[in-house]
Structure formats: structure tokens, C-alpha cells
Design a protein around this motif. Structure first.
Motif, mmCIF file in Angstrom:
data_model
loop_
_atom_site.group_PDB
_atom_site.id
_atom_site.type_symbol
_atom_site.label_atom_id
_atom_site.label_comp_id
_atom_site.label_asym_id
_atom_site.label_seq_id
_atom_site.Cartn_x
_atom_site.Cartn_y
_atom_site.Cartn_z
ATOM 1 N N THR A 71 -4.793 11.089 -8.007
ATOM 2 C CA THR A 71 -4.633 9.897 -6.860
ATOM 3 C C THR A 71 -5.347 10.472 -5.753
ATOM 4 O O THR A 71 -6.334 9.528 -5.048
ATOM 5 C CB THR A 71 -3.350 10.700 -6.570
ATOM 6 O OG1 THR A 71 -2.304 10.133 -8.151
ATOM 7 C CG2 THR A 71 -2.483 9.999 -5.487
ATOM 8 N N LEU A 72 -6.178 11.620 -5.529
ATOM 9 C CA LEU A 72 -6.582 11.992 -4.567
ATOM 10 C C LEU A 72 -7.904 11.865 -4.960
ATOM 11 O O LEU A 72 -9.216 11.217 -3.684
ATOM 12 C CB LEU A 72 -7.252 13.433 -5.037
ATOM 13 C CG LEU A 72 -6.046 14.650 -4.558
ATOM 14 C CD1 LEU A 72 -6.174 16.409 -4.631
ATOM 15 C CD2 LEU A 72 -5.347 14.108 -3.338
ATOM 16 N N GLU A 84 -10.819 5.102 -2.066
ATOM 17 C CA GLU A 84 -11.429 4.388 -0.919
ATOM 18 C C GLU A 84 -11.855 4.567 0.156
ATOM 19 O O GLU A 84 -12.162 3.845 0.814
ATOM 20 C CB GLU A 84 -9.669 4.272 -0.873
ATOM 21 C CG GLU A 84 -9.524 3.172 0.049
ATOM 22 C CD GLU A 84 -7.686 3.042 -0.148
ATOM 23 O OE1 GLU A 84 -6.722 3.963 1.066
ATOM 24 O OE2 GLU A 84 -6.652 2.350 -1.377
ATOM 25 N N ARG A 85 -12.570 5.769 0.414
ATOM 26 C CA ARG A 85 -12.393 6.311 1.319
ATOM 27 C C ARG A 85 -13.840 5.625 1.833
ATOM 28 O O ARG A 85 -14.403 5.428 2.935
ATOM 29 C CB ARG A 85 -12.624 7.892 1.830
ATOM 30 C CG ARG A 85 -12.823 8.430 3.593
ATOM 31 C CD ARG A 85 -13.685 10.026 2.739
ATOM 32 N NE ARG A 85 -13.987 10.427 1.789
ATOM 33 C CZ ARG A 85 -15.611 10.402 1.992
ATOM 34 N NH1 ARG A 85 -16.095 9.628 3.031
ATOM 35 N NH2 ARG A 85 -15.828 10.874 0.936
ATOM 36 N N PHE A 133 -8.401 8.988 -6.064
ATOM 37 C CA PHE A 133 -8.961 7.304 -6.055
ATOM 38 C C PHE A 133 -9.241 6.814 -4.508
ATOM 39 O O PHE A 133 -9.201 6.261 -3.909
ATOM 40 C CB PHE A 133 -6.764 6.753 -6.479
ATOM 41 C CG PHE A 133 -7.197 5.313 -5.602
ATOM 42 C CD1 PHE A 133 -7.345 4.206 -6.671
ATOM 43 C CD2 PHE A 133 -6.069 5.250 -4.452
ATOM 44 C CE1 PHE A 133 -6.711 3.325 -6.445
ATOM 45 C CE2 PHE A 133 -5.544 3.345 -3.915
ATOM 46 C CZ PHE A 133 -5.991 2.798 -5.122
ATOM 47 N N TYR A 134 -8.164 7.903 -3.713
ATOM 48 C CA TYR A 134 -8.233 7.943 -2.361
ATOM 49 C C TYR A 134 -9.685 8.074 -1.690
ATOM 50 O O TYR A 134 -10.127 7.923 -0.648
ATOM 51 C CB TYR A 134 -7.147 8.307 -1.658
ATOM 52 C CG TYR A 134 -5.559 8.104 -1.831
ATOM 53 C CD1 TYR A 134 -6.388 6.723 -0.800
ATOM 54 C CD2 TYR A 134 -4.995 8.422 -3.085
ATOM 55 C CE1 TYR A 134 -4.721 5.531 -1.045
ATOM 56 C CE2 TYR A 134 -3.289 7.434 -2.912
ATOM 57 C CZ TYR A 134 -3.441 5.641 -1.988
ATOM 58 O OH TYR A 134 -2.781 5.329 -2.795
ATOM 59 N N GLU A 135 -10.377 9.176 -2.474
ATOM 60 C CA GLU A 135 -11.448 9.980 -2.472
ATOM 61 C C GLU A 135 -12.565 8.416 -1.833
ATOM 62 O O GLU A 135 -13.200 7.355 -1.108
ATOM 63 C CB GLU A 135 -12.105 10.904 -3.522
ATOM 64 C CG GLU A 135 -13.656 10.357 -2.670
ATOM 65 C CD GLU A 135 -14.124 11.133 -1.431
ATOM 66 O OE1 GLU A 135 -15.106 11.281 -0.813
ATOM 67 O OE2 GLU A 135 -13.376 11.870 -1.194
ATOM 68 N N TYR A 183 0.806 -1.202 -0.212
ATOM 69 C CA TYR A 183 -0.096 -0.057 -0.050
ATOM 70 C C TYR A 183 1.580 1.708 -0.311
ATOM 71 O O TYR A 183 0.487 1.816 -0.517
ATOM 72 C CB TYR A 183 -0.433 0.160 1.374
ATOM 73 C CG TYR A 183 -1.930 0.759 1.027
ATOM 74 C CD1 TYR A 183 -3.344 0.559 0.677
ATOM 75 C CD2 TYR A 183 -1.823 2.140 1.925
ATOM 76 C CE1 TYR A 183 -4.243 1.616 0.382
ATOM 77 C CE2 TYR A 183 -2.574 3.044 1.467
ATOM 78 C CZ TYR A 183 -4.005 2.824 1.518
ATOM 79 O OH TYR A 183 -4.525 3.771 1.261
ATOM 80 N N ARG A 225 2.631 6.854 -6.845
ATOM 81 C CA ARG A 225 1.374 7.516 -7.077
ATOM 82 C C ARG A 225 2.859 9.383 -6.699
ATOM 83 O O ARG A 225 2.527 9.781 -7.771
ATOM 84 C CB ARG A 225 0.192 8.184 -6.633
ATOM 85 C CG ARG A 225 -0.498 6.469 -6.667
ATOM 86 C CD ARG A 225 -1.857 6.660 -5.834
ATOM 87 N NE ARG A 225 -1.676 5.323 -6.266
ATOM 88 C CZ ARG A 225 -3.078 5.627 -7.103
ATOM 89 N NH1 ARG A 225 -3.654 5.838 -7.800
ATOM 90 N NH2 ARG A 225 -4.216 4.090 -7.597
ATOM 91 N N LEU A 273 1.547 4.312 -2.948
ATOM 92 C CA LEU A 273 1.484 5.772 -2.492
ATOM 93 C C LEU A 273 2.858 6.217 -2.907
ATOM 94 O O LEU A 273 2.144 7.567 -3.453
ATOM 95 C CB LEU A 273 1.016 6.223 -1.592
ATOM 96 C CG LEU A 273 0.782 7.427 -0.774
ATOM 97 C CD1 LEU A 273 -0.417 8.170 -1.373
ATOM 98 C CD2 LEU A 273 0.473 7.332 0.965
#
Length: 175
Positions: free
Chosen positions: A43-44, A50-51, A46-48, A13, A20, A17
Motif C-alpha cells: 500500500t505504501l 502515485e505521489r 502504491f501511494y509512493e 478513491y 487496502r 484506500l
């Protein structure tokens, strides 16, 4: 999940990150602010996603998603989670996970060797249930009606794309 497997998952993981962020940094160092912004926005985003995945309160399923590439190297997974605005969300992760695993077994059997397929998973929360869609290009599964009967899902094959859709009632979530 054992300690070694947990540490390996965290390392993978972290590695993703860092990759990226290094892409963004590389474009910034070359003076390509537009490309850096594009990759940073991706990237933002993708992590949104994931949230939102984490808000499902389905730990086993989340680990399955995080380990997906290692378990299913012939597939890349992209997912989208569409949640209602309620503060607490939960899904019957056993039903979700078992159906996903069964479909991946069917797709793995139909997959050609040395070919990587793009798999899209869409999870939508509605007032009374969850709708789950899984789409894959370049694989047309055989015996769609048998899959529908066996797993209780809808299978649609159009051109070179197979789509699976099923629902999970909210009263089945086991809270």
C-alpha cells in the motif's frame, strides 16, 4: 469534470484506500503480522508511485489514470514513474494522454471479450526527454508497422507480449 463526477472519483478513491487498510487490519487481528506488513508495504509503495505521478503536473492525465478501470474494464493498469531529482517536473500531458488513449483503442480492439489484461505503463524522465513504455501480455497487435508510422512509436512483439515505446521531448512540454 463536473461536481458529481469529482465526488464519484473521490468516493472510489476512498473506497480503494479503505479496502487496502481493512486487509492490513484483518491480518493484524488474525495475528498475521508478516502478511499485514507485506500488504502495508504494498500500500505504501502504491501511494509512493502515485505521489510521483502527481509530480508530473499533468492533471488531465492523472484523472485518466484514476478513472482507468471504469473506462477500460478489460485492463488493469500498473504504472511506475521514474523522476529526476529536480524540484519541478512537467510533461506534455496532451501528447502523453492522446498517445495512451490511441494505444488503448488499438488494444481494446485486439482484446478478447471477458478477458482482463495486465497493462504496465512506465514513465521515465531523462535530461532532455521523457521515455514512455507500455507493455501488455497476451495481446499481439496486428500491423505493428502501421501503428509505428501512424503514431510515431516503436512497437515490439515478443512471444505473447506487446511493447510500445515513445519519447516526448522536454521542449514540447508547453510550460
Amino acid at each position: 469534470m463536473g461536481e458529481e463526477e469529482t465526488v464519484r472519483l473521490i468516493q472510489k478513491y476512498r473506497h480503494d484506500l479503505m479496502n487496502r487498510l481493512q486487509i492490513v487490519s484483518g491480518y493484524l487481528s488474525m495475528g498475521s503480522a508478516d502478511k499485514a506488513k507485506y500488504h502495508l508495504d504494498n500500500t505504501l509503495q502504491f501511494y509512493e508511485e502515485e505521489r510521483k505521478l502527481m509530480r508530473l503536473n499533468a492533471d488531465t492525465f492523472i484523472i485518466w489514470v484514476l478513472q482507468f478501470q471504469d473506462v477500460y474494464p478489460s485492463f488493469t493498469l500498473t504504472y511506475h514513474v521514474d523522476l529526476l531529482e529536480s524540484a519541478e517536473t512537467s510533461i506534455n500531458e496532451q501528447k502523453l494522454l492522446l498517445t495512451c488513449e490511441k494505444l488503448l483503442a488499438v488494444l481494446s480492439e485486439a482484446a478478447e471479450e471477458f478477458h482482463v489484461y495486465d497493462l504496465f505503463l512506465y514513465i521515465e524522465e531523462r535530461e532532455s526527454d521523457w521515455i514512455i513504455r507500455m507493455n501488455i501480455k497476451d495481446i499481439a497487435v496486428e500491423n505493428a508497422s502501421a501503428i509505428e508510422q501512424r503514431y510515431g512509436i516503436s512497437v515490439t512483439i515478443e512471444k505473447e507480449q506487446t511493447s510500445f515505446e515513445w519519447s516526448i521531448a522536454k521542449d514540447e512540454r508547453g510550460e
